[in-house]
Design an enzyme around this catalytic site. Structure first.
Site, PDB file in Angstrom:
ATOM      1  CE  LYS A   1      -3.938   1.969   2.586  1.00 39.57           C
ATOM      2  NZ  LYS A   1      -4.729   1.857   3.839  1.00 39.57           N
TER       3      LYS A   1
ATOM      4  CB  SER B   1      -7.902   4.094   2.918  1.00 35.98           C
ATOM      5  OG  SER B   1      -7.027   3.347   3.750  1.00 35.98           O
TER       6      SER B   1
ATOM      7  CB  SER C   1      -8.075   1.178   5.758  1.00 35.03           C
ATOM      8  OG  SER C   1      -8.712   2.416   5.891  1.00 35.03           O
TER       9      SER C   1
END
Lengths: 512, 503
Positions: free
Chosen positions: A85, A160, A184
């Site tokens: 990420k 997210s 997330s």
């Protein structure tokens, strides 16, 4: 066994790839190239990646293959590629946290978890898309375009960490790293039919995670199977002296717990259903799959009890005071002075203060500004006690709710998210509706306890839903035992992984 | 607001009509090898921005890790200042945007200092002791150093551009805050100076900092307010920032008293503000007005866990504390039997340690003082060096005094021996041998010299025989001259008297 065609390699789990690599059936270069090809073929439609580091990944793969050929003892996951990420700092690879304010920034150092990935020999395929600074539940707040859900490209992949989850669901990577501040990792897992784990707070070093809310952030595995999460969790977890909030003790045996769970026997395990995280506001298909999963657990020998966490109703409100408060301070460093975007005012004098203002005005997106303003207000003199102070008290009450509940149950369970993936743009203009998507995942962050989302079926709209398992702090192994058991029982019913039922993505060009 | 500045009021005049109250904040940079929250070196004088890590540059993702040595130093300081040590305390973030603060917040302690509620006795030049109450001592990190280039003032306004050196960012600091110091009247400036000086001595005694004022290791902010009488409520105070020498602390307080008296005399009110100190002109000028002070949005630093020093650790540290400078001075003065004025001279000359070591090497305290404050002080002054930098050790002075005490050299010879030692000719013993400086107490040699002297002065012999011992000195003088000062004067006197009686 003959070498598998490359296209098949992307369908394998990390555990299967690990075995094939160790058995010499495939090389890391082949596995890595297969995933790079898959990215080239489908990422135009999915947009899971912000940056693909093909050369670096292949270089690592070659090195691992050479060491293996030389007879060196390697980590079990050595040579299995991974996506990271973009909120995680990677030396030499661009890191933006999904924000324009960091466009072009190449960090001079690695996050601790990245150091551990490199030390274990996992080629890094690239950096995955996310809501800007991890603020969002749909990845639509990325400054670099949204990620599309591989189950339905018109829908959100969650957020997210939508990029990491979508990369797994689209077979672009066998493993990924996510971060979870209020859900997330888990909510994208639920809406993409993948597995995601938020470890105990302090279980994985935060050194090198671009902080959203320091007291809530936690990095964890994003995978397609529970066992793969355990394998990855053991690589990245454990004490780090550079993170003052890192737990000093060793991780419990996670892979062992996952393997034990795969037997499908949960005799004697007490499973607590959190009444406050089920019911109104949860989609019928989500509730139906949840009840069916409970029945499976019962049949596997688990004792299902109901527990009440009366203060969870206040969790969302407390979260949206604590998170913006910490974020407003954490994001202060993005000012155009030392790194990243620098904007000089077009008129008037150029002073440090005005450069900071211009840079932040232009570099941050609306959701980030919204939360910085909220947090700045909540921390101001005269309001601190009413907002930040009260929110911390709620946090304590939620921790007490968890403590009481864990006296009655070994793990707590709920649906991971109240709905399946919504359509792109559907909630973009309604922040409160967007925030509500995290209602079931937020309490774990406020209390620091670990949580997992396991895919447990399709809702009436044909989209995947997730089953959330929560355990007491430091008892992450319980997630893996119960999660692996549920996964095994469900796949017996389905005759294979849930992702097999996802539509095939159109590919660009040719795959080998 | 009037634009004219009211005239300064003469200091004595100001003091006669106003009661000053002062408060002092001292920042000390701790002498740890690494910074407060990361592994970057703290060494002074390196090239700009070479002693930095992602943490001290505030790069995205970097996290603080607390320096345990800095905590220990803070506890030492707290204990030396007779403070309570917190059982649990936290760091907070002080949020404000400024380019020398890499994270745009300073990690500091806000309402939970590690040490609080203490006191320290300070001694003024005339020996008067004033007790200063300490409100708190807390830990924080230093900011980077700005250099404003271009423009006349060296300040940010008017500068063409500014440079920031982050080598200093993250250096551990302890800030010590006094309670208001009242009731010191006209001695306020001297109290302020002596207080900072005492803290400097304590930091050195504790070995927590080099405490070099000229390097900015110790920086003082002085608060001054005036009120009509000691019974009146506290007046509005100003805070003069970054006063960096003892003398300046005294001057800045003095100046603020005169300036504020002028403001009050003009019928105006003192503005609560920070002020800049100008070393060259000896005045303060207005800085930031406190009423528009920023809201720092303090909140507990979530990246650090609370500091919880165990009581056992605190007691261990307490047990290792050295004697504090004022107490030590008092003890030594009693042990040495020095008068107050003598002790003060010794302190001011920085000779305490030297005399202590000389006494340890066997010299009587009075003799040790005589050497260091006499012959050696003169030499140091001539050479323009500090006493401690003279090429002679306290041990050598001890040996020299032992030669005197044993009668092997007299005072005059002893000074020659010292000259030899200072010239690098070796130990006192070696100089005596090499230069042949030992006194002559061999009766044979002395008899001849005495007889010669007596024969040359028959009138003197008669006087002595007549019972007048005064002229003996003249004979001794002659003998000393003849032996080039090496005769044992006591033995010469005995021989003279013997010969006169015999004759």
């Amino acid at each position: 066994m003959a070498t598998q065609p490359s296209s098949d390699l992307t369908r394998r789990t990390a555990a299967q790839l690990s075995e094939a690599l160790r058995a010499g059936e495939v090389t890391s270069v082949e596995v890595t190239q297969a995933h790079l090809d898959r990215i080239a073929a489908v990422d135009g439609a999915v947009h899971a990646f912000l940056h693909v580091s093909a050369e670096e990944a292949l270089a690592t793969a070659r090195e691992v293959d050479a060491r293996r050929a030389a007879g060196e003892e390697l980590h079990p996951l050595a040579g299995v590629p991974i996506a990271v990420k973009d909120v995680v700092v990677t030396k030499g690879l661009p890191t933006t946290a999904g924000s324009k304010i960091l466009e072009g920034w190449v960090p001079p150092y690695d996050a601790t978890l990245v150091e551990r990935l490199r030390a274990a020999g996992l080629p890094i395929l690239g950096k995955t898309n996310m809501d800007e600074f991890a603020m969002g539940s749909s990845t639509e707040h990325s400054a670099y375009g949204t990620t599309h859900n591989p189950w339905d490209l018109d829908r959100i992949p969650g957020g997210s960490g939508g990029g990491s989850a979508a990369a797994l669901a689209a077979y672009e990577a066998p493993l990924a790293i996510g971060t979870d501040t209020g859900g997330s990792i888990r909510q994208p897992g639920a809406v993409t039919g993948t597995v995601g784990v938020k470890p105990t707070y302090g279980g994985v070093s935060r050194y090198g995670l671009i902080a959203l809310a320091s007291s809530l952030d936690q990095a964890g595995p994003v995978t397609r199977t529970v066992l793969d999460s355990a394998l990855l969790h053991e690589v990245i977890g454990g004490h780090d002296p550079r993170d003052a909030t890192s737990l000093p003790e060793d991780l419990p045996g996670l892979v062992a717990a996952a393997r034990a769970g795969q037997g499908g026997d949960l005799t004697g395990v007490r499973v607590g259903v959190v009444d406050e995280l089920n019911g109104e506001g949860y989609q019928p298909g989500v509730r139906a799959r949840f009840e069916e999963s409970l029945e499976l657990l019962r049949r596997a020998g688990a004792e299902v009890v109901h527990v009440s966490c009366p203060h969870f109703g206040h969790a969302l409100a407390a979260y949206y005071l604590i998170l913006p408060s910490e974020a407003s301070s954490n994001l202060a460093k993005f000012d155009g002075m030392r790194f990243g975007l620098r904007v000089e005012p077009t008129e008037g004098t150029v002073t440090a203060e005005r450069v900071m203002a211009a840079t932040r005005g232009q570099g941050f997106g609306d959701e980030v500004k919204r939360r910085i303003i909220l947090g700045t207000y909540a921390l101001s003199a005269g309001y601190y006690d009413a907002y930040y102070g009260s929110a911390q008290k709620v946090r304590t009450l939620i921790q007490q709710d968890f403590a009481a509940a864990f006296e009655q149950a070994d793990v707590l369970v709920s649906p991971t998210a109240p709905t399946t993936a919504f359509r792109l743009g559907e909630k973009l203009d309604d922040p409160l509706a967007m925030y509500l998507n995290d209602v079931a995942t937020i309490p774990a962050n406020l209390a620091g306890v670990p949580g997992m989302s396991v895919p447990n079926g399709l809702s009436e709209d044909g989209l995947p839903v997730g089953f959330q398992i929560l355990a007491p702090a430091r008892a992450d192994d319980r997630l893996y035992r119960v999660g692996a058991a549920l996964e095994t029982l469900l796949e017996r019913e389905w005759g294979g992984p849930l992702l097999n039922r996802a539509p095939e993505l159109a590919t660009e060009g040719t795959t080998r | 607001m009037s634009t004219t500045t009211p005239p300064l009021v003469d200091y004595d005049e100001a003091i006669s009509r106003f009661d000053p109250v002062i408060g002092i904040e001292v920042h000390v940079e701790l002498g740890t090898a690494t910074k407060m929250f990361d592994g970057a070196s703290t060494e002074f004088g390196a090239e700009p921005n070479t002693q930095v890590t992602p943490v001290s540059l505030g790069l995205p993702g970097a996290l603080p890790a607390l320096n345990g040595k800095a905590v220990e130093s803070a506890i030492k300081i707290g204990l030396a200042l007779n403070c309570e040590i917190a059982e649990l305390c936290r760091f907070a973030r002080k949020n404000y945007f400024y380019p020398d603060v890499p994270k745009n917040f300073q990690t500091s302690q806000y309402d939970e200092p590690i040490a609080f509620d203490g006191w320290i006795d300070i001694e003024l030049d005339d020996g008067e002791v004033v007790r200063v109450e300490i409100e708190r001592a807390h830990m924080e990190e230093d900011a980077g150093k700005n250099t404003h280039v271009g423009g006349a003032t060296g300040r940010i306004h008017g500068a063409e551009y500014s440079l920031v050196d982050y080598n200093r960012a993250g250096i551990p600091l302890v800030e010590i805050v006094t309670r208001p110091i009242t009731g010191v009247g006209d001695r306020a400036p001297e109290v302020a100076r002596a207080y900072v000086q005492t803290l400097r001595d304590i930091f050195r005694a504790l070995d927590v900092s080099e405490a070099r004022m000229e390097r900015g290791n110790v920086r003082a902010d002085v608060n001054v307010s005036l009120r009509a009488t000691p019974e009146a409520p506290l007046g509005t105070r100003t805070e003069t920032k970054n006063v960096n020498s003892f003398r300046s602390v005294e001057r800045a307080v003095r100046h603020e008293i005169s300036r504020q008296a002028g403001v009050l005399d003009a019928g105006r009110t003192v503005t609560q503000e920070t002020r800049h100190w100008h070393e060259d002109t000896g005045v303060t000028t207005a800085g930031r007005v406190k009423s528009d002070a920023e809201d720092y949005r303090y909140f507990p630093e979530p990246d650090l866990v609370p500091v919880a020093p165990s009581r056992e650790w605190v007691e261990e540290i307490r047990a290792t504390l050295p004697e504090m400078p004022v107490a030590r001075r008092r003890r030594l003065q009693t042990e040495w039997g020095y008068a107050d004025a003598e002790m003060r001279d010794v302190v001011n000359a920085g000779a305490i340690e030297l005399i202590e070591a000389t006494v340890a090497a066997g010299a009587a305290p009075a003799a040790a003082r005589k050497w260091w404050m006499g012959e050696l002080a003169r030499t140091a002054k001539t050479e323009g060096v500090e006493l401690a930098d003279l090429p002679v050790t306290p041990e050598q002075i001890g040996q020299l005094q032992q030669l005197v005490d044993a009668g092997r050299v007299n005072d005059k010879l002893a000074r020659q021996v010292l000259a030899g030692v200072l010239a690098g000719e070796g130990s006192p013993e070696e100089v005596v041998t090499a230069r042949g400086l030992e006194v002559v107490s061999d009766d044979g040699a002395l008899l001849a010299a005495v007889d010669e002297a007596l024969a040359a002065q028959p009138d003197v012999v008669e006087k002595i025989r007549g019972g007048n011992q005064g002229p003996v000195g003249a004979i001794i003088g002659a003998v000393m001259k003849a032996t080039r000062g090496q005769a044992d004067a006591g033995r010469v006197r005995e021989i003279v008297l013997e010969r006169v009686q015999q004759g």
